[in-house]
Design an enzyme around this catalytic site. Structure first.
Site, PDB file in Angstrom:
ATOM      1  N   SER A  20      -7.036   4.052   9.285  1.00 51.97           N
ATOM      2  CA  SER A  20      -7.810   3.999   8.041  1.00 51.97           C
ATOM      3  C   SER A  20      -7.138   3.050   7.040  1.00 51.97           C
ATOM      4  O   SER A  20      -7.772   2.147   6.482  1.00 51.97           O
ATOM      5  CB  SER A  20      -7.916   5.420   7.480  1.00 51.97           C
ATOM      6  OG  SER A  20      -8.360   5.420   6.160  1.00 51.97           O
TER       7      SER A  20
ATOM      8  N   LYS B 153      -8.244  -1.339   6.142  1.00 50.71           N
ATOM      9  CA  LYS B 153      -8.558  -1.878   4.798  1.00 50.71           C
ATOM     10  C   LYS B 153      -7.620  -3.035   4.463  1.00 50.71           C
ATOM     11  O   LYS B 153      -8.027  -4.035   3.887  1.00 50.71           O
ATOM     12  CB  LYS B 153      -8.451  -0.771   3.746  1.00 50.71           C
ATOM     13  CG  LYS B 153      -9.575   0.257   3.884  1.00 50.71           C
ATOM     14  CD  LYS B 153      -9.538   1.287   2.777  1.00 50.71           C
ATOM     15  CE  LYS B 153      -8.524   2.359   2.960  1.00 50.71           C
ATOM     16  NZ  LYS B 153      -8.944   3.613   3.535  1.00 50.71           N
TER      17      LYS B 153
ATOM     18  N   HIS C 180       0.846  -1.192   0.000  1.00 54.31           N
ATOM     19  CA  HIS C 180       0.000   0.000   0.000  1.00 54.31           C
ATOM     20  C   HIS C 180       0.879   1.239   0.000  1.00 54.31           C
ATOM     21  O   HIS C 180       1.891   1.292   0.693  1.00 54.31           O
ATOM     22  CB  HIS C 180      -0.892   0.023   1.248  1.00 54.31           C
ATOM     23  CG  HIS C 180      -1.844   1.174   1.244  1.00 54.31           C
ATOM     24  ND1 HIS C 180      -3.056   1.129   0.598  1.00 54.31           N
ATOM     25  CD2 HIS C 180      -1.737   2.420   1.769  1.00 54.31           C
ATOM     26  CE1 HIS C 180      -3.658   2.292   0.727  1.00 54.31           C
ATOM     27  NE2 HIS C 180      -2.892   3.092   1.437  1.00 54.31           N
TER      28      HIS C 180
ATOM     29  N   ARG D 156     -13.855  13.073   7.903  1.00 58.60           N
ATOM     30  CA  ARG D 156     -12.536  13.710   8.115  1.00 58.60           C
ATOM     31  C   ARG D 156     -12.217  14.680   6.988  1.00 58.60           C
ATOM     32  O   ARG D 156     -11.654  15.754   7.198  1.00 58.60           O
ATOM     33  CB  ARG D 156     -11.434  12.636   8.195  1.00 58.60           C
ATOM     34  CG  ARG D 156     -11.434  11.860   9.503  1.00 58.60           C
ATOM     35  CD  ARG D 156     -10.597  10.611   9.394  1.00 58.60           C
ATOM     36  NE  ARG D 156      -9.228  10.897   9.023  1.00 58.60           N
ATOM     37  CZ  ARG D 156      -8.427  10.045   8.349  1.00 58.60           C
ATOM     38  NH1 ARG D 156      -8.870   8.854   7.990  1.00 58.60           N
ATOM     39  NH2 ARG D 156      -7.205  10.386   8.061  1.00 58.60           N
TER      40      ARG D 156
ATOM     41  N   ASP E  10     -14.744   2.887   7.986  1.00 59.31           N
ATOM     42  CA  ASP E  10     -13.690   3.784   7.481  1.00 59.31           C
ATOM     43  C   ASP E  10     -14.245   4.692   6.391  1.00 59.31           C
ATOM     44  O   ASP E  10     -13.909   5.878   6.329  1.00 59.31           O
ATOM     45  CB  ASP E  10     -12.500   2.972   6.959  1.00 59.31           C
ATOM     46  CG  ASP E  10     -11.481   3.895   6.286  1.00 59.31           C
ATOM     47  OD1 ASP E  10     -10.948   4.778   6.983  1.00 59.31           O
ATOM     48  OD2 ASP E  10     -11.261   3.773   5.067  1.00 59.31           O
TER      49      ASP E  10
HETATM   50  N1  URA Z   1      -5.427   6.870   2.668  1.00 60.02           N
HETATM   51  C1  URA Z   1      -6.381   6.236   3.381  1.00 60.02           C
HETATM   52  O1  URA Z   1      -6.881   5.188   2.986  1.00 60.02           O
HETATM   53  N2  URA Z   1      -6.779   6.821   4.540  1.00 60.02           N
HETATM   54  C2  URA Z   1      -6.268   7.960   5.024  1.00 60.02           C
HETATM   55  O2  URA Z   1      -6.655   8.412   6.084  1.00 60.02           O
HETATM   56  C3  URA Z   1      -5.263   8.596   4.263  1.00 60.02           C
HETATM   57  C4  URA Z   1      -4.856   8.017   3.085  1.00 60.02           C
END
Ligand code: URA
Length: 441
Positions: free
Chosen positions: A183, A187, A82, A168, A161
């Site tokens: 966050s 995932k 990621h 946010r 999320d």
């Molecule tokens: N990418 C994400 O998935 N979440 C965040 O808070 C920032 C970047």
């Protein structure tokens, strides 16, 4: 339990209990806690921060709020990667085929992007016919057969999320390391990987502008991953300039193909080798980083990485002939060469502004409802440390609308800082963060 008391507790700087975090995540996801109370809590978290214990629990509560993929029917360790997000970041398109070519299965769920360009899923849709929505059985079959499948996240992956991130975004609470870490990691964990390699960006085009903040974010994610049994390693890499040359969806796909043909920009190639090598380490395929690098480089040089990309495209219904003949891709017709009215060495680039220029052209989404134009973007010819001579082109804009091209051109011109003093090129890899150690470069 009352939401008011939870907000007050965090506002006063105390640690929330697991039950309190669970109450917030469940209540907000099902709609019994209103936006205004969660907004207040997010702002309190923003200022008072969260402990590693709280962040880990928040991550697991969000990961558990929707689907959790069971990848156990794929043999061997499944390693995910990621990136925290940067301008010109097309590494997944290069790294995933290289890792699969090394024999490590890549079962990856990726997102559509918000911001300067689309995400990996948008980019893959540049291949005519490419299906990003395989059903679960086909997804698993493809990984077992080809060692690689790349699909879009299921609609019900981490719904908590999704809601919290959207809030946010409109309450100026995105850039808090615990909230970003939870966050991203929620995932990754819900997507079923056994091990995770993170590419945390630092610099003018990243969330984290300072190296210490980026290492801190990387460390939070590494600790969360390891605490919940996922071997997690983070690379902190430079985002003070775009990665590679291409910024924009189809342009980036072409650059990724060229990189798999050993004809890509060197910074992109080096970072991809490093991420892929750490994926082999995280997946316990090799024990030393030198051995892992050699393995990845061998797959790159032999062209097996490129063959894997072709297999990936073909196995998901895309037209593989575009891998061999990238000139078949449709690219925006209007080209504008950007020149500066100064000569000298590039000292700084406002990378976020360059990303914004790409978004204005249509390469990225301003909101999740925006349409993106895969064919537009930028080719950034001059980067930090390069010498610009008189009349030299610094960026080529590919656009479909003259007004947008003019706006992008003005932004690009203002994004360069040029001086007649020589400037050394910056290091690409700034740190490697593991469970028990941080190596800075
Ligand atoms: N990418 C994400 O998935 N979440 C965040 O808070 C920032 C970047």
């Amino acid at each position: 339990m009352r939401m008011y008391d939870i907000i007050q507790k965090k506002r006063d700087g105390y640690e929330l209990s697991d039950d309190e975090i669970k109450y917030v995540v469940e209540g907000y996801t099902e709609g019994s806690i209103p936006d205004y109370q969660v907004s207040a809590l997010l702002m309190a978290i923003y200022f008072k921060k969260m402990t590693t214990r709280e962040t880990t629990y928040l991550t697991m509560a969000m990961a558990g709020s929707g689907d959790n993929l069971d990848l156990s029917c794929i043999q061997g360790m499944k390693v995910d990667k990621h990136s925290s997000g940067g301008v010109g970041d097309k590494t997944t398109l290069v790294v995933a085929p290289l890792v699969a070519a090394c024999g490590l299965p890549v079962a990856k769920m990726a997102g559509r992007g918000l911001g300067h360009t689309g995400g990996t899923i948008d980019k893959l849709e540049s291949f005519p016919g490419f299906n990003v929505k395989l059903d679960f059985n086909k997804f698993i079959d493809n990984v077992n057969k080809y060692k690689i499948a790349l699909v879009s996240q299921t609609a019900n992956l981490t719904p908590a999320d999704k809601k919290i991130y959207a809030l946010r975004d409109v309450t100026a609470t995105v850039s808090n390391s615990s909230l970003i870490a939870s966050s991203i990691m929620s995932k990754k964990i819900a997507s079923g990987a056994d091990a995770i390699v993170l590419d945390v960006k630092v610099g003018s085009g990243a969330f984290m502008k300072e190296i210490d903040d980026a290492i801190n974010l990387a460390d939070e994610m590494v600790q969360i991953g390891n605490q919940v049994g996922r071997n997690t390693i983070a690379i902190v890499s430079n985002m003070d300039q775009p990665l590679g040359v291409a910024v924009g969806n189809t342009l980036e796909v072409i650059e990724a193909i060229n990189t798999l043909k050993c004809k890509g920009p060197k910074d992109l190639e080096s970072l991809c080798i490093e991420i892929a090598a750490y994926m082999l380490i995280a997946g316990k395929m090799t024990s030393t980083i030198a051995e892992a690098r050699n393995k990845v480089i061998a797959k790159l040089k032999s062209g097996e990485g490129l063959i894997k990309l072709r297999e990936l495209v073909g196995s998901q219904g895309g037209d593989e002939s575009f891998v061999d003949n990238p000139e078949k891709f449709e690219i925006a017709k209007i080209r504008k060469q950007v020149k500066l009215d100064k000569i000298g060495y590039v000292h700084k680039m406002d990378t976020e502004a360059i990303g914004k220029a790409a978004m204005i052209l249509g390469a990225g989404r301003e909101t999740k409802y925006s349409e993106i134009d895969l064919s537009v973007g930028l080719m950034v010819h001059k980067k930090v440390g390069d010498l610009i001579l008189e009349n030299e082109v610094v960026v080529t804009i590919y656009g479909n609308d003259d007004d947008k091209i003019k706006q992008a051109e003005d932004i690009i011109k203002a994004s360069y800082t040029v001086s007649n003093v020589e400037k050394y090129k910056e290091k690409l890899i700034r740190a490697i963060v593991m469970k028990d150690e941080v190596e800075r470069y």
